[in-house]
Structure formats: structure tokens, C-alpha cells
Design an enzyme around this catalytic site. Structure first.
Site, PDB file in Angstrom:
ATOM      1  N   ASP A 173      -5.652   6.257  11.359  1.00 10.03           N
ATOM      2  CA  ASP A 173      -6.528   6.647  12.463  1.00 10.03           C
ATOM      3  C   ASP A 173      -7.827   5.836  12.314  1.00 10.03           C
ATOM      4  O   ASP A 173      -8.170   5.413  11.207  1.00 10.03           O
ATOM      5  CB  ASP A 173      -6.807   8.150  12.382  1.00 10.03           C
ATOM      6  CG  ASP A 173      -7.853   8.592  13.375  1.00 10.03           C
ATOM      7  OD1 ASP A 173      -7.675   8.284  14.572  1.00 10.03           O
ATOM      8  OD2 ASP A 173      -8.837   9.226  12.975  1.00 10.03           O
ATOM      9  N   ASP A 199      -5.146  14.515  14.787  1.00 10.74           N
ATOM     10  CA  ASP A 199      -4.264  13.774  13.888  1.00 10.74           C
ATOM     11  C   ASP A 199      -3.153  14.654  13.308  1.00 10.74           C
ATOM     12  O   ASP A 199      -2.220  14.143  12.699  1.00 10.74           O
ATOM     13  CB  ASP A 199      -5.063  13.163  12.723  1.00 10.74           C
ATOM     14  CG  ASP A 199      -6.041  12.102  13.191  1.00 10.74           C
ATOM     15  OD1 ASP A 199      -5.722  11.395  14.157  1.00 10.74           O
ATOM     16  OD2 ASP A 199      -7.126  11.995  12.595  1.00 10.74           O
ATOM     17  N   CYS A 239      -5.011  59.939  -0.422  1.00 16.46           N
ATOM     18  CA  CYS A 239      -5.668  58.683  -0.829  1.00 16.46           C
ATOM     19  C   CYS A 239      -4.856  58.000  -1.924  1.00 16.46           C
ATOM     20  O   CYS A 239      -4.663  56.777  -1.917  1.00 16.46           O
ATOM     21  CB  CYS A 239      -7.079  58.960  -1.332  1.00 16.46           C
ATOM     22  SG  CYS A 239      -8.183  59.710  -0.126  1.00 16.46           S
TER      23      CYS A 239
END
Length: 849
Positions: free
Chosen positions: A516, A719, A96
Site C-alpha cells: 500500500d 487494506d 449470590c
């Protein structure tokens, strides 16, 4: 549906790390650090910023932070480190420990990590600004263990800022000591020259020799006390063959002090008539340069005030529901999924979604919009915003580094640390500037020594020292980054986030702004815009009956009609029967009345003549709206139009763009009739309609005809290619994550006024940078020849090294002060505080994704 892949305009690299660098004082230092890092294998690019004192290094593969640190230290500078002790839960064996250590060492910026199984603790050393405690905790969790903080503290503490405060205190102390020691030297020497009474007093009391010895003692204390910092950095830089500003000060003051020492202790070795002392020059030079450094440090601290304010928005604690009770936790301990309570007047701790209660929240610090936004169940809230009236609970969705505010801070820091194209010229000059100055000083010394009047050695020394001291690469190095820091910080305060610093320069040069339509010019959702009833019918009556039928329809137009009825508070009757006729419309029975809604062909099919609404239909068509008709009990009842309405702020923004001399184009996938109708309403110059996402990229190429620079503004996934392809892409902050990631600039307010403000601020910032660069270059171009004695043959004018030091210090302070003027920049278009409260605030969830 085709998958849209955002275009990329930048070469891909493995990773970029940002490392703090201490000890840089001028543009030459920047060049030395960049050169040292640039030699490392695997380095794709390096950008060192004097104002932020950071080095951003891009690698072609896996980043090697340790190698960068060694390169920086090898160049004579320092990289600050931090150490932290954390607990680790879940470890059971040595394996560990190995896993945790391996995970920690894989975090870029970690210098060393030691994990102890017995104590379940770990000690980690990491580079400030490269790694953070949150990064370490994430690595531990990724390895399957749970980190635990051992000491409660301020999770947002800025160690670098603390270090700067300490440095500012050290400079202030050094300046005071230097000034106190220098004052007697200045009075003894310059007072004797300028005021006969002082000369007589000195000669009649301690005498000239004693005065010189006293000046020697005081000046030596100044040079090797407060002025030691210049020698500690300047001498090693000379030995490495990479002289910097400290080297100029070291050589200049050493020459003045050394010559004076010889004149004091061994005057016989000097030519007759040349045994003069210049202790006051050496002492005053050190004091004035320390003054300049102190003022610089204070001013540089002010350039980052925007970041400080943003960091200050983050609350320190949160009231979290845990195990059936409400507890107050440090903000770092809040996890995604926690239910957090917010009381009136409190800050929202993290991002989330309201689960219970309602209130109004002031989001102005995030979006720039002044009107509080209504929040109720299902609404999103953003960490750092302020709850105004009610109380509510919300479920945390984004915490730590994932919150909108954290992303904004990171975005601003990245922009502040970037290098603009205009900086390339400065870098080329500063690469050879200090060596060139030392060469000019040496040449000045030789010319005066050979051709100068008696005493030639004295003239040669004084003028050479003046040349060394007057040169100011500090001003050149600070000219660009300080303006960028203040400009991008001010931009963030008014709701404009520059994701890429170079956009700050490019945006100034755009000549076409392409927009846009849906969600950018318009609200992005259909609304009922017109309902004109026929004679004998009431508007609300017709709307309620039509909404009852449309409630069963799945068409977006139906949703808009139902929403309009709800907003007016109308009771929508129950529907007994419903029938949809594809291509025509819908019908049903409502309270025993027959209701039909559809196009003109549906009315004709039902045997109804729509000629009574011919004029109204023509008007709607000219506005790009498609008229619908409603019939009740076999009679024509109303003409209806549903459209995507133009945002209230759009016309004002379009006018302002035209006032800036820009062409405005619209690129949209909508049909041409609708697009041209919107363009006529707004005065848009060019229209490109009925295009797919790829077509938007082609449209950008078309708009570039004549080598025009194009900025594109959008908010949707479709876009993204155009945002990436444009010279500058600006994403509406309420848009999608993909659009924002593809953009160079993010507009937090969600309307086009941010475009105007971004362009205007870009122009103001670049103008400020050019002013700084003009001062920095003009100052050196004009005063170095004066310091060398170029005016002496004409007017007998020479520049004292003392005045040279004062002018040098003034140069840097001027550049910083000029940059700080951007803090007072006023937006061209500001939000009115009386704006409609219901629709002004955008959804901030993706604003800084």
C-alpha cells in the site's frame, strides 16, 4: 461510506483452548495425545507441540476442557492444575453464591469452583494456561460482584516454568545417581574386556561371579531407581497399544538386563557359550538417555527465553494516585482510568495517555527502534517501556491482558505453539515410527538368531537392543517446534510479530511483495515539501503569511502548511478577513497585506502569470506533487507543494527486497500520476492505482498470475480485505486495529525494513527446520540398519547398544543446539542509532491489538 468487511481465510470454529500436557518425551507421545483428543466429539482440530508441551484444541461449538483433560490422562499423560483462593465482595444470599459459581464454571478451563457466603471466599481449581486469575476476576465482575486478592504475590509468576525448573532439578539428581551407580558397572565389565590388567585384577580379587552379582545389584538400582521413569511411562504405553520412546528404552534395557539376570542366576538354561552379561549396556543406556533428557530440558528452557524477556519487561508495581495521595500498588491492582506517576529511570507500568509532565521514553523493547521518543500531554505510552529523563503522570487506558505487551506475549506464544505445513510429513512418519522400530528390532532378533554366527542368541539380543535404543523419534518431534520457538522469539525481539505461525513458512516462498502507498511507503500525512519564493520575497515571510490564511481553512493541505510554520517557530500574524473560493483557493488580509493561495487557475483569475515557475512546476509534477501558488499584494510570491512524503527508510527497504530476488508492486487508491511518480522514485516494478478496497483484492489475484505467492503490506482499514486475501498479510504496527487483526504478521517498527527482516528470518528459520529434519531422518535412516548389523557381512562392524544410546542422546541435543543458533540471527536491515529522533518512533497503541 461503504463498510469494509475483512475477508476470512480460515474456517470458523466455536473456540480454541490451549492446555499444558506433562509427560511427553518424543514425537510418538505427540501423536498419541493428538489421536486421543481428536476422537472427542466436537473437536475440529488439535495441535500438540512437544517443545512447548501444550495442546491447542479447536472446537466446532462450545469447548469442553474437562473432556480434553480426561482424554489426555487416558492416554497416559498429565494436565497440571492450579488452585486459588479469592475474596468476593457484595454477596448477600445463597442466590449470590449460585451466580458467582455459575459465572466461574462458565470460564473455559475451570475444573471446580466453591463459594462460601459466610467467609466471602471462594476456592477454584483451574487448568494452567487455559484459565488465569485475571479470567476468574473478570467472570466475577461480569456477574456483578467484586473480587479481592487475599495474598499479595507476583501476578506474572509462571507456574509452568516453575514446574520445568523442578523437573530439571529432578533430572539432574537422577542423572548424578545413575552415573555414580553406572561407573563401577562400566569399569568392571568393559574394563575387563578392554584392559587386561583390569581383567586380571577382577579375577584375582572378587572373581567373575561376584563381579556379575555386583553388577546385577548396581544395574538393578539404576533401572528401578533413576530409570524408573521410563518404566512408569513405557509399560502402560505398551499395554495401551501406543508405544512411545519410553517403551523403546523399557524394552531395550529390560532385554539386556533380563538376559544378564538369567546368565547370572540360571546360566544352565542358556545355550552353551551364550551365558554373557550386558549389565553395563542397560545401565549406560539409562544414564546416557537421562543425560540427553537433561540437556534437552536445559535447551528447551533456552528456546523460550524471548518470552521470559518479554514477561520480564512487565513492572511489578505502579505508583497510583488514589483518594488524593500516591500509593504503590501491585500491577494487577491498577485499573483503567487510574492516574499513574512515573519517575526518571522507571518502567511505564501499563498503557495510557500522558496527562501531565514530559519526558523521553525508550520504546526499543516494544518497537525495536533505538531512539527515545518525546512524550508530553496527550501522547500515548506503552507498558514495559523505560522512562529516561523527566517525570510525568498518565491515565491508564489498558491494563492486564489488554496492554500492548500482554498482547505481544500472547501473540508470540500462539505463534510458537503453532504447527507449520512442513510438520505434516513429520506427523505421518512418527505415527508409525515406534511400532515400526519395534518390528525391525524383532525382525533383527529373528534373523540373527536363525542366520547369525555362534553364539547366535547373544548376537540377536545385542543387535535387537541396539536397534531399539538407536531410534530417536525425539529428534523428529523437536525438529520443527524448537526452530519455530526460537525463530518467532527472535523475530519479536527485532520488531516482527508472527500472529500466525504458518506465515513463517509461507513468507519464505513469496515472490511478489505488494505494498500500500499511504502510511506504508509514505508517512501517511501531508507535509509541506517545497516552497520556492519569487524574487523579492523571503521564504519564512511567505510561509508565515500563507499559514495565517490557511489556518482558517479545513483542507488537509492547510493543516500541513500551518504545521510547517509552527515547526520553524514562525509567528503567524492575525487574519483580518478570510474568503474561500471553491475549486480555486483561499484569500485574506494579514497585517494589512492581501494574501491569496491556490491553484494556477486561481492565479490566472487574479490576473497573474505563473510562467516564471514553469520549470519548478514541471519538476513537482514529475514527482507526483500538485503545485500551489501564493500571491502577496497582487504579486506572484511563491510556488508551494504539499505531499505525503516517502519514509526515509523506504528506498533502502525496496532495494533490499530486490536484492532478495523479489518483485515489488504498489497497490493504491491514489491517482495514477502520483502513484507512478512514487514508483519511479523507488524503482517499484508494478503499479496498480486508483483502486477501491475491493479492487485491492482483485489486484492481489492479478499479481498471483503464474501461481506466484503474494505478500501484501498495509496499515489502513481499507487494506484489511487485501491483507486477508494475500498469501501472507503484513500489517504496519502503527496501523489500525482492523488491519492488524486481518494480518498474519505485524511489523512493530512501522517501516518497510521490517518486511525485509521478516522474509529473511522466515528463510533462515525454514532452512534451520530442514537441517533439523534432515539430521533426524538421515540419522535414523543410516544408523538403524547399522544397529541391525547390516555392515557385519561386509566389514564385521556391529554397533554396541552403549554407543547406540550415546548417539540417540546426541541426536536430540544436536537438533536443539542447531535451533538455538537462530538466537544469534542478525537483522538484514537494522535501525541506525543516529537516526532522526523526532520521527523515528511509531505510535505503539495498536501494535499488538
Amino acid at each position: 461510506m461503504a463498510t469494509v468487511i475483512p475477508l476470512q481465510r480460515e474456517a470458523r470454529t466455536g473456540a480454541t483452548i490451549s492446555i499444558p500436557v506433562e509427560g511427553m518425551t518424543c514425537a510418538s507421545c505427540v501423536g498419541h495425545v493428538e489421536k486421543a483428543i481428536g476422537k472427542l466429539p466436537g473437536v475440529a482440530s488439535v495441535n500438540v507441540n512437544l517443545a512447548t508441551e501444550r495442546a491447542d484444541v479447536a472446537f466446532t461449538g462450545k469447548p469442553d476442557a474437562s473432556a480434553v483433560v480426561r482424554a489426555v490422562e487416558g492416554a497416559g499423560y498429565a494436565v497440571p492444575e492450579s488452585a486459588v483462593e479469592l475474596g468476593v465482595e457484595g454477596m448477600t444470599c445463597a442466590s449470590c453464591v449460585a451466580h458467582v459459581e455459575k459465572a466461574l464454571k462458565a470460564v473455559p478451563g475451570v475444573a471446580a469452583a466453591t463459594v462460601n457466603l459466610a467467609t466471602e471466599k471462594m476456592n477454584v481449581r483451574y487448568l494452567n494456561g487455559v484459565a488465569s486469575v485475571e479470567d476468574l476476576e473478570a467472570a466475577i465482575r461480569g456477574a456483578g460482584y467484586e473480587p479481592r486478592r487475599l495474598v499479595a504475590g507476583d501476578a506474572s509468576a509462571d507456574r509452568e516454568r516453575d514446574a520445568r525448573q523442578r523437573e530439571l532439578a529432578n533430572l539432574k539428581r537422577a542423572l548424578l545417581i545413575a552415573a555414580l551407580l553406572t561407573l563401577p558397572v562400566f569399569v568392571l565389565e568393559m574394563g575387563s574386556h578392554l584392559i587386561p590388567a583390569v581383567h586380571d585384577f577382577v579375577m584375582g580379587t572378587i572373581g567373575m561371579r561376584t563381579s556379575w552379582f555386583l553388577q546385577f545389584a548396581l544395574t538393578t538400582a539404576v533401572l528401578f531407581g533413576p530409570g524408573r521413569r521410563f518404566f512408569q511411562k513405557g509399560v502402560p504405553a505398551i499395554l495401551r497399544g501406543t508405544p512411545d520412546m519410553n517403551s523403546l528404552v523399557t524394552v531395550g534395557t529390560s532385554a539386556a538386563w533380563g538376559y544378564s539376570v538369567v546368565a547370572t542366576l540360571a546360566p544352565q538354561v542358556l545355550p552353551a557359550g551364550t551365558a554373557n552379561v550386558y549389565y553395563e549396556a542397560a545401565a549406560v543406556i539409562v544414564t546416557l538417555i537421562l543425560l540427553g533428557r537433561y540437556l534437552e530440558a536445559k535447551a528447551k528452557g533456552r528456546t523460550s527465553e524471548a518470552i521470559k524477556r518479554l514477561v520480564g519487561l512487565t513492572p511489578k508495581t505502579a505508583r497510583v494516585e488514589r483518594d488524593g495521595e500516591v500509593i504503590e500498588l501491585p500491577i494487577a491492582d491498577v485499573r483503567a482510568g487510574d492516574v499513574v506517576q512515573v519517575r526518571p529511570g522507571e518502567k511505564v507500568p501499563v498503557d495510557g495517555e500522558v496527562t501531565e509532565g514530559s519526558s523521553y521514553v525508550d520504546e526499543s523493547m516494544i518497537t525495536g527502534e533505538p531512539v527515545p521518543v518525546a512524550k508530553e500531554a496527550g501522547a500515548e505510552v506503552v507498558g514495559g517501556t523505560i522512562n529516561k529523563t523527566g517525570a510525568f503522570s498518565f491515565r491508564a487506558t489498558k491494563v492486564g491482558a489488554d496492554t500492548v505487551l500482554a498482547n505481544i506475549i500472547r501473540m508470540v506464544e500462539q505463534a510458537q505453539g503453532s504447527k507449520l505445513p512442513i510438520q505434516a510429513m513429520v506427523d505421518k512418519v512418527t505415527a508409525w515410527f515406534v511400532p515400526a522400530v519395534m518390528g525391525v528390532a524383532a525382525l533383527t532378533f529373528l534373523i540373527w538368531l536363525i542366520l547369525g554366527p555362534t553364539p547366535a542368541l547373544t548376537f540377536a539380543l545385542v543387535n535387537a537392543v541396539a536397534v531399539l535404543i538407536i531410534a530417536c523419534p525425539c529428534a523428529m518431534g523437536l525438529a520443527t517446534p524448537t526452530s519455530i520457538m526460537v525463530g518467532t522469539g527472535r523475530a519479536a525481539e527485532i520488531g516482527v510479530l508472527f500472529r500466525k505461525g504458518e506465515a513463517l513458512q509461507t513468507l519464505r516462498d513469496v515472490s511478489v511483495v505488494a505494498l500500500d502507498k499511504t502510511g506504508t511507503l509514505t508517512e501517511g500525512r501531508p507535509e509541506l515539501t517545497d516552497l520556492t519564493p519569487a524574487s523579492g520575497f523571503e521564504r519564512d515571510e511567505v510561509l508565515a503569511l500563507v499559514a495565517a490564511v490557511e489556518a482558517k481553512s479545513e483542507h488537509p493541505i492547510a493543516d500541513a502548511i500551518v504545521l510547517a510554520a509552527e515547526k520553524r517557530g514562525l509567528r503567524v500574524p492575525a487574519l483580518q478577513g478570510f474568503e474561500a473560493t471553491p475549486g480555486y483557493g483561499v484569500s485574506g488580509t494579514v497585517g494589512g497585506r492581501t494574501v491569496a493561495v491556490g491553484a494556477d487557475r486561481y492565479m490566472k483569475k487574479l490576473g497573474l502569470d505563473v510562467a516564471a515557475f514553469a520549470d519548478e512546476a514541471a519538476r513537482l509534477g514529475s514527482e507526483g506533487k500538485s503545485p500551489l501558488y501564493a500571491a502577496i499584494d497582487g504579486k506572484l510570491a511563491a510556488v508551494i507543494a504539499v505531499a505525503d512524503p516517502i519514509k526515509d527508510t523506504t528506498p533502502e527497504a525496496i532495494r533490499a527486497l530486490h536484492d532478495l530476488g523479489l518483485k515489488v508492486a504498489m497497490i493504491t487508491g491514489d491517482n495514477r500520476a502520483t502513484a507512478e511518480a512514487v514508483a519511479r522514485q523507488l524503482g517499484i516494478d508494478e503499479v496498480v492505482a486508483e483502486v477501491l478496497p475491493d479492487g485491492k483484492v482483485d489486484a492481489i489475484h492479478h499479481l498471483r498470475d503464474g501461481r506466484r505467492k503474494v505478500a501484501f503490506v498495509g496499515d489502513g482499514i481499507n487494506d484489511a480485505p487485501a491483507l486477508a486475501e494475500a498469501d501472507v498479510g503484513l500489517a504496519i504496527g502503527t496501523g489500525t486495529d482492523v488491519a492488524i487483526e486481518s494480518a498474519d504478521v505485524v511489523l512493530m517498527s512501522g517501516d518497510l525494513r521490517g518486511v525485509v527482516n521478516a522474509i529473511a528470518l522466515s528463510k533462515a528459520t525454514i532452512k534451520n527446520i530442514k537441517q533439523n529434519l534432515f539430521w533426524a531422518f538421515a540419522y535414523n535412516a543410516a544408523l538403524i540398519p547399522v544397529a541391525a548389523g547390516a555392515l557385519y557381512p561386509v566389514s564385521g562392524t556391529l554397533l554396541s547398544p552403549v554407543f547406540a544410546a550415546g548417539a540417540m542422546a546426541l541426536s536430540s541435543v544436536f537438533v536443539l543446539s542447531n535451533a538455538l543458533r537462530l538466537k544469534t540471527y542478525k537483522p538484514v536491515l537494522a535501525a541506525d542509532r543516529g537516526e532522526r529522533a523526532a520521527a523515528v518512533a511509531p505510535h505503539a497503541r495498536a501494535a499488538a491489538a
